[in-house]
Design a protein around this motif. Structure first.
Motif, PDB file in Angstrom:
ATOM      1  N   ARG A  33       1.022   4.221  -2.743  1.00  0.00           N
ATOM      2  CA  ARG A  33       0.844   5.625  -2.355  1.00  0.00           C
ATOM      3  C   ARG A  33       1.923   6.491  -2.988  1.00  0.00           C
ATOM      4  NH1 ARG A  33      -0.512   3.880   2.891  1.00  0.00           N
ATOM      5  NH2 ARG A  33       1.616   4.256   3.587  1.00  0.00           N
ATOM      6  N   GLY A  34       3.144   5.990  -2.980  1.00  0.00           N
ATOM      7  CA  GLY A  34       4.243   6.712  -3.601  1.00  0.00           C
ATOM      8  C   GLY A  34       4.032   6.889  -5.096  1.00  0.00           C
ATOM      9  N   ALA A  35       3.566   5.855  -5.757  1.00  0.00           N
ATOM     10  CA  ALA A  35       3.299   5.936  -7.197  1.00  0.00           C
ATOM     11  C   ALA A  35       2.161   6.909  -7.494  1.00  0.00           C
ATOM     12  CB  ALA A  35       2.964   4.555  -7.749  1.00  0.00           C
ATOM     13  N   ALA A  36       1.201   7.010  -6.575  1.00  0.00           N
ATOM     14  CA  ALA A  36       0.035   7.873  -6.786  1.00  0.00           C
ATOM     15  C   ALA A  36       0.352   9.347  -6.580  1.00  0.00           C
ATOM     16  CB  ALA A  36      -1.095   7.454  -5.851  1.00  0.00           C
ATOM     17  N   MET A  37       1.469   9.655  -5.954  1.00  0.00           N
ATOM     18  CA  MET A  37       1.799  11.060  -5.679  1.00  0.00           C
ATOM     19  C   MET A  37       1.885  11.890  -6.959  1.00  0.00           C
ATOM     20  SD  MET A  37       4.488  10.975  -2.556  1.00  0.00           S
ATOM     21  CE  MET A  37       4.666  12.743  -2.583  1.00  0.00           C
ATOM     22  N   LYS A  38       2.366  11.284  -8.035  1.00  0.00           N
ATOM     23  CA  LYS A  38       2.534  12.024  -9.279  1.00  0.00           C
ATOM     24  C   LYS A  38       1.263  12.076 -10.131  1.00  0.00           C
ATOM     25  CE  LYS A  38       4.384   7.983 -11.543  1.00  0.00           C
ATOM     26  NZ  LYS A  38       5.571   7.251 -11.859  1.00  0.00           N
ATOM     27  N   LEU A  39       0.224  11.386  -9.698  1.00  0.00           N
ATOM     28  CA  LEU A  39      -1.028  11.365 -10.458  1.00  0.00           C
ATOM     29  C   LEU A  39      -1.882  12.594 -10.167  1.00  0.00           C
ATOM     30  CD1 LEU A  39      -2.182   7.663  -9.931  1.00  0.00           C
ATOM     31  CD2 LEU A  39      -0.961   8.605 -11.891  1.00  0.00           C
ATOM     32  N   TYR A  51       1.588  -2.178 -12.302  1.00  0.00           N
ATOM     33  CA  TYR A  51       2.138  -1.809 -10.999  1.00  0.00           C
ATOM     34  C   TYR A  51       2.657  -3.027 -10.236  1.00  0.00           C
ATOM     35  CZ  TYR A  51       0.409   2.883 -11.692  1.00  0.00           C
ATOM     36  OH  TYR A  51       0.209   4.139 -12.183  1.00  0.00           O
ATOM     37  N   ASP A  52       2.902  -4.121 -10.931  1.00  0.00           N
ATOM     38  CA  ASP A  52       3.409  -5.330 -10.266  1.00  0.00           C
ATOM     39  C   ASP A  52       4.763  -5.099  -9.603  1.00  0.00           C
ATOM     40  OD1 ASP A  52       1.137  -6.658 -10.965  1.00  0.00           O
ATOM     41  OD2 ASP A  52       2.051  -7.877 -12.544  1.00  0.00           O
ATOM     42  N   ASP A  53       5.567  -4.192 -10.158  1.00  0.00           N
ATOM     43  CA  ASP A  53       6.866  -3.890  -9.555  1.00  0.00           C
ATOM     44  C   ASP A  53       6.715  -3.267  -8.176  1.00  0.00           C
ATOM     45  OD1 ASP A  53       8.008  -4.837 -11.842  1.00  0.00           O
ATOM     46  OD2 ASP A  53       8.428  -2.869 -12.701  1.00  0.00           O
ATOM     47  N   TYR A  54       5.591  -2.580  -7.944  1.00  0.00           N
ATOM     48  CA  TYR A  54       5.330  -1.935  -6.658  1.00  0.00           C
ATOM     49  C   TYR A  54       4.843  -2.940  -5.611  1.00  0.00           C
ATOM     50  CZ  TYR A  54       5.812   2.529  -9.023  1.00  0.00           C
ATOM     51  OH  TYR A  54       6.303   3.592  -9.727  1.00  0.00           O
ATOM     52  N   LEU A  55       4.401  -4.077  -6.071  1.00  0.00           N
ATOM     53  CA  LEU A  55       3.850  -5.067  -5.163  1.00  0.00           C
ATOM     54  C   LEU A  55       4.887  -6.124  -4.919  1.00  0.00           C
ATOM     55  CD1 LEU A  55       0.327  -5.369  -6.770  1.00  0.00           C
ATOM     56  CD2 LEU A  55       1.041  -3.871  -4.945  1.00  0.00           C
ATOM     57  N   ARG A  83       0.835  -1.203   0.000  1.00  0.00           N
ATOM     58  CA  ARG A  83       0.000   0.000   0.000  1.00  0.00           C
ATOM     59  C   ARG A  83       0.874   1.260   0.000  1.00  0.00           C
ATOM     60  NH1 ARG A  83      -5.029  -0.279   0.977  1.00  0.00           N
ATOM     61  NH2 ARG A  83      -4.857  -2.243   2.078  1.00  0.00           N
ATOM     62  N   ALA A  84       1.963   1.248   0.768  1.00  0.00           N
ATOM     63  CA  ALA A  84       2.872   2.387   0.826  1.00  0.00           C
ATOM     64  C   ALA A  84       3.540   2.621  -0.529  1.00  0.00           C
ATOM     65  CB  ALA A  84       3.923   2.173   1.907  1.00  0.00           C
ATOM     66  N   SER A  85       3.917   1.555  -1.217  1.00  0.00           N
ATOM     67  CA  SER A  85       4.519   1.682  -2.542  1.00  0.00           C
ATOM     68  C   SER A  85       3.539   2.296  -3.539  1.00  0.00           C
ATOM     69  CB  SER A  85       4.968   0.317  -3.067  1.00  0.00           C
ATOM     70  OG  SER A  85       6.004  -0.194  -2.287  1.00  0.00           O
TER      71      SER A  85
END
Length: 101
Positions: free
Chosen positions: A15-21, A97-101, A11-13
């Motif tokens: 969240r980080g990816a969503a910051m730029k959205l 987003y598999d890399d984030y999981l 979830r934290a990963s």
């Protein structure tokens, strides 16, 4: 109620990816109506991770709106901050987003 399958680090990963959205949907006076659900479903299928803004004119607050969308769309609520919601639902064909999981 939809049960989360993500661990806190996943979830934290995300969240980080969503910051730029930027918010792709705005929910206002009409609330969570069928057209909003359909749009959110289509966008989740295409992008997997989306940000939504809940306007002040919406009858529900951001947390209530996130819970409604999560139950209806069978997706994960990644974050609710102020009037912004981040949702995630993995697309089995893409898995971008598999890399984030």
């Amino acid at each position: 109620m939809y049960e989360s399958k993500l661990r806190s680090k996943q979830r934290a990963s995300l969240r980080g990816a969503a910051m730029k959205l930027d918010p792709i949907l705005h929910i206002g006076k009409g609330g969570v109506i069928d057209t909003v659900v359909k749009q959110a479903d289509d966008v989740l299928t295409a992008r997997e991770l989306i940000k939504i803004k809940v306007l002040e004119t919406c009858e529900y607050d951001a947390r209530e709106t996130a819970d409604m969308l999560s139950d209806t769309l069978q997706c994960e609520v990644i974050q609710v901050i102020g009037s912004r919601i981040v949702l995630y639902r993995r697309n089995p064909e893409k898995g971008q987003y598999d890399d984030y999981l």
